[in-house]
Enzyme design. Structure first.
Site, PDB file in Angstrom:
ATOM      1  N   ALA A 237       1.046  -1.192  -0.074  1.00  0.00           N
ATOM      2  CA  ALA A 237       0.112  -0.178  -0.107  1.00  0.00           C
ATOM      3  C   ALA A 237       1.047   1.509  -0.068  1.00  0.00           C
ATOM      4  CB  ALA A 237      -0.882  -0.032   1.358  1.00  0.00           C
TER       5      ALA A 237
ATOM      6  N   VAL B  89      15.964  -0.574  15.405  1.00  0.00           N
ATOM      7  CA  VAL B  89      17.065   0.053  16.277  1.00  0.00           C
ATOM      8  C   VAL B  89      18.400  -0.487  15.136  1.00  0.00           C
ATOM      9  CG1 VAL B  89      18.623  -0.086  18.389  1.00  0.00           C
ATOM     10  CG2 VAL B  89      16.267  -0.324  18.430  1.00  0.00           C
TER      11      VAL B  89
ATOM     12  N   GLY C 263      19.296   0.054  12.459  1.00  0.00           N
ATOM     13  CA  GLY C 263      19.101  -0.485  10.941  1.00  0.00           C
ATOM     14  C   GLY C 263      19.470  -1.810  10.632  1.00  0.00           C
TER      15      GLY C 263
ATOM     16  N   ILE D 209      22.061  -3.693  11.667  1.00  0.00           N
ATOM     17  CA  ILE D 209      22.823  -4.309  12.507  1.00  0.00           C
ATOM     18  C   ILE D 209      21.767  -5.276  13.533  1.00  0.00           C
ATOM     19  CG2 ILE D 209      24.418  -4.113  14.570  1.00  0.00           C
ATOM     20  CD1 ILE D 209      24.972  -1.501  13.929  1.00  0.00           C
TER      21      ILE D 209
ATOM     22  N   GLU E 278      15.333  11.135   9.230  1.00  0.00           N
ATOM     23  CA  GLU E 278      13.915  10.958   9.035  1.00  0.00           C
ATOM     24  C   GLU E 278      13.116  12.075   8.480  1.00  0.00           C
ATOM     25  OE1 GLU E 278      12.573   8.680  11.428  1.00  0.00           O
ATOM     26  OE2 GLU E 278      14.787   8.120  11.011  1.00  0.00           O
TER      27      GLU E 278
ATOM     28  N   LYS F  37      15.249   4.795  20.038  1.00  0.00           N
ATOM     29  CA  LYS F  37      16.003   3.296  19.903  1.00  0.00           C
ATOM     30  C   LYS F  37      16.610   2.885  21.389  1.00  0.00           C
ATOM     31  CE  LYS F  37      17.243   4.518  15.176  1.00  0.00           C
ATOM     32  NZ  LYS F  37      18.066   5.243  14.411  1.00  0.00           N
TER      33      LYS F  37
HETATM   34  N1  HSE Z   1      17.052   8.764  10.754  1.00  0.00           N
HETATM   35  C1  HSE Z   1      17.752   7.474  11.329  1.00  0.00           C
HETATM   36  C2  HSE Z   1      19.280   7.620  11.140  1.00  0.00           C
HETATM   37  C3  HSE Z   1      17.305   6.321  10.379  1.00  0.00           C
HETATM   38  O1  HSE Z   1      19.721   8.562  10.828  1.00  0.00           O
HETATM   39  O2  HSE Z   1      19.927   6.693  11.899  1.00  0.00           O
HETATM   40  C4  HSE Z   1      17.287   4.959  10.918  1.00  0.00           C
HETATM   41  O3  HSE Z   1      16.748   4.735  12.205  1.00  0.00           O
END
Ligand code: HSE
Length: 438
Positions: A43, A132, A134, A136, A190, A205
């Site tokens: 979507a 948290v 990305g 890892i 973000e 995080k």
């Molecule tokens: N805006 C976040 C960062 C992206 O820069 O780490 C991943 O959560």
């Protein structure tokens, strides 16, 4: 062979990466799960996404609720972000008995207690590895790999955009705004970049990491949060001169006097591994009583690195589909939800840490003695000190001081007393200094 139907909500940077990784590595994923995992629906409100992904054989709709309510969908992958619509969709998916994978740290940090309780009731999984750091696999490492340990601290560079900005400022002397723009173009930042630079994203995080490390409820509202927008280039340079890097750290500690949850710019000795994590890379350092320090490093943002974590969660869930015995399920927050620890989170005024101070002082005899007397009166020891020559006809000179540990309220009292000295001008700059692998 069993077919697992995936519905992706949101075809942005991570949604696109998830579809690409699932398709490119389909054969290996089937070898790992014994199942065929297929993105059946997706979507997005953007007509160009609808056209692009329809060509890949995915049924693309503009109404995310249609996916959540579709009886064919086994796993809903929520990649919309934010707190409101995402929360409604996740709760609705749970109600419909669907498993959920999400990369939404804001949602888990602020509503995770409610979401996991709802999921437990319906006996479905809500997986959030991508929320948290990305790509890892730090949630899995802490929740499962370190399950034998009492974890006493977690410290991490958990915002790639912030780390990228601090690194570029230090290495290239680049302007804050230019580097931020670059990070946005690369898809790291973000939607609202103040979440990155003011530490809110890192606080989300950290909330999650602290919960799974210590077995405490998710308590985002208790995290002390300070961003990097006030970090000055002079302090970056002075820190370098003293052998330190300034990093934007998320720190969670379990101490005898309570739990510390804090995000702030932090001086780290360049000898520390964490101090050498640069650019968009993330790293998380944990201290366990059995294992000692362990550190996890990798890409903390971006399309396929984040998709790597999303797809790993999909694979984990796919393996459990049609498995009736759920007693071996890993608890969502690492500990049985009925045993979460209610230890208080300490106020920032009660934390105990070392400090970096920059004082702008008149170039007069006795100034140094006045400052050291104030620190001595507050029982604060000096670890290192440098005085810079006054330049360009400026009558003030910067004095840089590194102290040993003290309680923050005591340091703030000392700073107030220093600022009252006649020979001091302006406000004292204070940064915290940490040694996270001890
Ligand atoms: N805006 C976040 C960062 C992206 O820069 O780490 C991943 O959560």
């Amino acid at each position: 062979m069993d077919l697992v139907n995936i519905g992706i909500l949101g075809l942005g940077t991570v949604g696109g990466g998830t579809a690409a990784v699932l398709s490119r590595n389909a054969e290996d994923i089937t070898r790992r799960t014994g199942k065929t995992i297929q993105v059946t629906m997706a979507a997005d409100k953007d007509p160009s996404k609808i056209e692009e992904f329809s060509q890949l054989g995915i049924k693309v709709v503009d109404d995310a609720l249609a996916i959540v309510q579709d009886p064919e969908i086994d796993i809903v992958v929520e990649l919309i972000g934010g707190y409101t619509i995402a929360k409604e969709l996740v709760l609705e998916a749970i109600k419909k008995g669907k498993h959920v994978v999400t990369a939404n740290k804001a949602l888990i940090a602020t509503s995770g207690n409610e979401i996991f309780a709802a999921a437990a009731e319906k006996n479905v999984t809500v997986a959030y590895e991508a929320s948290v750091a990305g790509g890892i696999p730090v949630i899995k490492a802490i929740r499962e790999g370190l399950a034998a340990n009492k974890i006493s601290s977690v410290a991490g560079i958990i915002n790639g955009t912030g780390n990228f900005i601090l690194t570029e400022m230090r290495d290239k002397g680049s302007d804050f705004a230019d580097v931020l723009k670059q990070a946005q173009e690369l898809g790291y930042a973000e939607a609202d970049p103040t979440f990155d630079v003011e530490g809110i994203d890192a606080a989300h995080k950290l909330t999650i990491l602290a919960s799974i490390a210590f077995g405490i409820p998710l308590q985002f509202d208790k995290v002390y949060t300070q961003g990097i927008s006030t970090v000055q280039i002079d302090d970056v340079n002075y820190a370098e001169e003293l052998g330190y890097s300034i990093k934007h750290l998320g720190i969670a500690k379990k101490t005898e006097t309570g739990i510390e949850l804090r995000v702030h710019p932090t001086l780290l000795s360049k000898k520390e591994l964490l101090a050498n994590v640069n650019g968009v890379m993330n790293a998380v350092l944990t201290l366990g009583d059995a294992v000692g320090p362990t550190m996890y490093y990798g890409a903390g943002a971006g399309s396929e690195p984040t998709a790597s974590a999303v797809v790993a969660d999909i694979i984990d869930i796919a393996r459990t589909i049609n498995v009736t015995d759920t007693t071996s399920k890993v608890p969502a927050l690492a500990f049985d939800i009925n045993t979460l620890d209610s230890t208080d989170v300490k106020s920032i005024y009660n934390i105990d840490t070392a400090y970096y101070l920059r004082v702008s002082a008149m170039d007069r005899p006795g100034v140094m003695a006045d400052i050291t007397k104030v620190l001595g009166d507050h029982d604060i020891s000096i670890e290192a000190m440098i005085q810079k020559e006054a330049t360009n006809g400026d009558s003030n000179a910067d004095i840089i001081i590194l102290t040993t540990s003290t309680i923050e309220s005591n340091m703030l009292d000392a700073i107030s007393a220093i600022e009252e000295l006649d020979t001091i001008s302006g406000e004292v700059v204070m940064l915290r200094v940490e040694n996270p692998d001890k």
